[in-house]
Motif scaffolding. Structure first.
Motif, PDB file in Angstrom:
ATOM      1  N   PRO A 384      -8.706  -3.787  -6.420  1.00 52.85           N
ATOM      2  CA  PRO A 384      -7.658  -4.560  -5.739  1.00 52.85           C
ATOM      3  C   PRO A 384      -8.210  -6.184  -5.706  1.00 52.85           C
ATOM      4  O   PRO A 384      -7.181  -6.826  -5.847  1.00 52.85           O
ATOM      5  CB  PRO A 384      -8.047  -4.072  -4.173  1.00 52.85           C
ATOM      6  N   MET A 388      -5.552  -9.895  -6.095  1.00 50.33           N
ATOM      7  CA  MET A 388      -5.529 -10.948  -5.526  1.00 50.33           C
ATOM      8  C   MET A 388      -5.220 -12.256  -6.136  1.00 50.33           C
ATOM      9  O   MET A 388      -4.620 -13.285  -5.560  1.00 50.33           O
ATOM     10  CB  MET A 388      -6.959 -11.311  -4.993  1.00 50.33           C
TER      11      MET A 388
ATOM     12  N   MET B 388     -11.066  -6.963   1.081  1.00 51.59           N
ATOM     13  CA  MET B 388      -9.971  -5.705   1.269  1.00 51.59           C
ATOM     14  C   MET B 388     -10.405  -4.811   2.035  1.00 51.59           C
ATOM     15  O   MET B 388      -9.544  -3.943   2.507  1.00 51.59           O
ATOM     16  CB  MET B 388      -9.693  -5.514  -0.316  1.00 51.59           C
ATOM     17  N   LEU B 391      -9.317  -5.459   5.280  1.00 55.10           N
ATOM     18  CA  LEU B 391      -7.718  -5.258   5.511  1.00 55.10           C
ATOM     19  C   LEU B 391      -7.464  -3.520   5.910  1.00 55.10           C
ATOM     20  O   LEU B 391      -6.636  -3.329   6.677  1.00 55.10           O
ATOM     21  CB  LEU B 391      -7.027  -5.263   4.082  1.00 55.10           C
ATOM     22  N   MET B 392      -8.263  -2.698   5.062  1.00 54.18           N
ATOM     23  CA  MET B 392      -7.808  -1.198   5.535  1.00 54.18           C
ATOM     24  C   MET B 392      -8.367  -0.890   6.780  1.00 54.18           C
ATOM     25  O   MET B 392      -7.447  -0.277   7.538  1.00 54.18           O
ATOM     26  CB  MET B 392      -8.691  -0.430   4.353  1.00 54.18           C
ATOM     27  N   ARG B 395      -5.548  -1.972   9.393  1.00 57.33           N
ATOM     28  CA  ARG B 395      -4.266  -1.246   9.318  1.00 57.33           C
ATOM     29  C   ARG B 395      -4.460  -0.126  10.413  1.00 57.33           C
ATOM     30  O   ARG B 395      -3.712   0.357  11.038  1.00 57.33           O
ATOM     31  CB  ARG B 395      -3.891  -0.475   8.252  1.00 57.33           C
TER      32      ARG B 395
END
Lengths: 451, 451
Positions: A384, A388, B388, B391-392, B395
């Motif tokens: 990922p 970015m 990241m 981020l997960m 959620r």
């Protein structure tokens, strides 16, 4: 005073005689000949409109006069002008504004490319502003592009949702009866207070109506009425139909209007107008993808999910190839929402092509256009962090195209091998797309959202 | 039928006698004694309210009756009940609903913890529904918790913004005059059509008013009027004040109301109501940070930028330490927006503490609460890919707390060494926070936005 060349089409409109609004009255154009009275040499400009816009909007509770309050960053009066100028048989639109707002009004006309508009100075009351507008139409001045119309429409600057159908109805009725006006059922009962502030009587609601706009008159009737009427009428009167009755014995025909005719009066009406406009421009989404014709193309999968998730929205798809001819048509047909699928390359190549097309068109002059740049990624295959860098890129693009009234967002959709999981992430993507289109939130442009 | 224990306070309200709305009339409580007539033993429950809610909302153009249409996922009628029940001197609220909506109404009362509500079956017209409500108050049934009030307020289920001040005014006037009702200036001129659909006459706008709600009556006056009145009145009448005049010779006092009293009638009114509610609950933001007292704490820097960017919003800050006692008070005072700064740890420790507190409170019962979990990162020092994973995580949190009516978003603010660049990214962060709070977009929960 300024007036555009006669018959010049709005670039963002499909054609000079079509309303460009879904659900518009298509029987309208058929009766135009008889309404506009376009026999050569006789009344070449048979219908004009006068728009009093000199009010100060004290009921709104904001310093800006309500006709200049912004909705999606565009002043309310521009929406009303747009509604009138898309009706091709209205030849001239005379707007009465106060001296201090004259320059503001000129810049609005220029920025939003309004045509067939003439400006006159407003009077201190609504009636005096209308009278000034009528005088400008009556006098055949040497330098004026205006000529006396057979019928004149009087409308409010703060009723932006007027449709061609009701304009046609009042004009037709005015030709027959001399005067006509739109009415609506009363929402509240009307009462009359006595001197001590108590109830004197209440009116039977079913026997009364609210008098709304637009109204239309044979020009000679209403101009005569204004010339005859007293200073008291000009200062304290509210009803043009009443002047026609009192001074010309003309009994106006009353025409049932739609709820859309309501007048933006309070701050809550501005909120309502903004929501209605947002809803109207969110009825169609075009999914743009590369030329790949395969039905299993992930863009088509997303299109299918959008169709099933957003069942009130028309979802179409279009390829960027073929020199984008079909896409050009969709832009001309005023689709304000684009979902651009980038698969063949890892950067924003497809999105940039679309943005260039949009920037070259005049679509974004009147409404902010939403572009969602969609990217697919199997998180198991690509780290990922690589994405970015793209993120940083889209923020710059977004800032740039915001200047052109394009709201650009990024959307990274997870692309797992598992079919069911893919469906779930597409569904999640559709929800995010729907949210972005519905809100048109300029504070979130350039963000990369994840589904 | 159900009624809460008398005097029970709403958990989310500051107290049983305060309105909890900014700008509410604080002179109201002072006059309560005289209004409610609370001499012991005499009319212990002197003021009640009747809310006819049996309408089918045909003007709205949607299948759901308008009083049940959702605003921020909560039915409109619940907002109106909230407005009435926060006035502690209204002892009983009788709602008339149709048989088919009885269960829906019961579940609304339960879900939103409404108190002092009794349900009766609606009649086929508004007047019959009101009459049924009055009957329930008149009859001292053995199993009923209701008793006859001295004064009864009649209000509409679809006027959610009624303030304590105007309720007090109509009740006070009703005690003196026997009847009273709120009025507003007319927005449009009222006309009367003749049989052929032409203008018969127009009313002088300045001499007439729109009759709005609330209205109030001495119970004996209005109950007598309903018992006397004809079937024609019950079927076709619209005005309760008129019944009091006709059958009890009671001339109602007319009281000027505020623009807030308007009736949600059309779809545009729902849009307006939603925007007003969103605006009302977005007036305060609390920046939550750890116990670090340093004024140079990045949380304080963000607080300062929020203050200068959002000048109509009250921005406060609070520490999570001290067992969060002050924060508890802010939650009790109904702040619906939190910005939670996470610096000491790289994960969501602070945010999770805040979420637990919110979940334990009853703040989220009535309105969706926005929580923005803010994280700072110097992209030069920490690889973004590490974030990241966070981020997960957010959620999942967001999905979980959405069930409790909390809208959770993530915000990663770039933290460069350069002071000017830091100010710029804080400013960007403030714009994003303002957007999230303004829109309360549930489609974007769990997203990590970047400033």
């Amino acid at each position: 005073m300024e007036a555009g060349p006669p018959g010049s089409a709005r670039p963002a409109e499909p054609g000079p005689c079509l309303s460009g609004q879904r659900g518009a009255d298509h029987t309208a154009s058929a009766s135009l000949q008889s309404v506009a009275g376009t026999e050569p040499g006789r009344h070449p400009q048979a219908v004009a409109a006068v728009l009093p816009a000199g009010g100060c909007g004290e009921r709104m509770g904001v310093p800006t006069p309500k006709q200049f309050c912004p909705i999606l960053e565009r002043p309310l009066i521009s929406y009303t002008l747009q509604a009138l100028e898309r009706v091709c048989w209205i030849k001239d639109i005379v707007v009465a504004v106060t001296g201090e707002n004259m320059e503001v009004m000129k810049s609005i006309i220029q920025k939003y490319q309004h045509k067939r508009i003439s400006l006159v100075e407003a009077g201190v009351t609504r009636h005096r502003s209308i009278f000034n507008g009528l005088k400008a139409l009556a006098e055949d001045q040497i330098n004026s592009k205006l000529s006396k119309p057979e019928v004149v429409i009087i409308h409010d600057a703060v009723r932006p949702f007027v449709e061609e159908g009701v304009l046609l109805k009042v004009v037709t009725a005015a030709k027959e009866h001399g005067a006509a006006g739109a009415i609506r059922p009363l929402v509240s009962t009307v009462v009359s207070p006595s001197a001590d502030g108590c109830l004197d009587y209440s009116l039977e609601r079913a026997r009364h109506r609210a008098s709304e706009m637009p109204q239309a008159f044979l020009f000679d009737v209403i101009y005569e009425a204004y010339q005859q009427c007293s200073d008291y009428d000009l200062e304290f009167g509210t009803e043009c139909l009443q002047l026609a009755l009192k001074y010309c014995c003309t009994k106006a025909k009353l025409v049932e209007g739609s709820p859309d005719l309501w007048k933006v009066t309070y701050k809550r009406d501005l909120y309502a107008a903004e929501s209605i406009i947002k809803e109207r421009i969110s009825q169609e989404i075009c999914v743009v993808m590369d030329t790949e014709e395969d039905n299993k193309h992930v863009g088509h999968l997303l299109e299918e999910v959008l169709k099933s998730e957003l069942n009130h929205v028309k979802v179409t798809s279009e390829a960027l190839g073929h020199a984008g001819r079909h896409l050009q048509q969709i832009i001309l047909d005023q689709c304000y929402n684009f979902v651009c699928v980038n698969v063949t390359t890892s950067d924003f190549q497809e999105t940039q092509k679309l943005l260039s097309m949009l920037e070259e068109s005049s679509l974004c002059i009147l409404y902010p256009v939403v572009v969602v740049s969609v990217h697919f990624l199997d998180f198991k295959l690509v780290p990922p962090s690589q994405k970015m860098e793209n993120l940083m890129q889209i923020r710059e693009f977004a800032k740039e195209v915001k200047e052109r009234n394009i709201l650009l967002y990024g959307l990274l959709i997870s692309y797992p091998q598992d079919d069911q999981k893919l469906q779930e992430s597409l569904r999640q993507g559709a929800i995010i797309i729907a949210s972005l289109i519905k809100e048109r939130n300029s504070g979130l442009i350039g963000q990369l959202l994840i589904a």
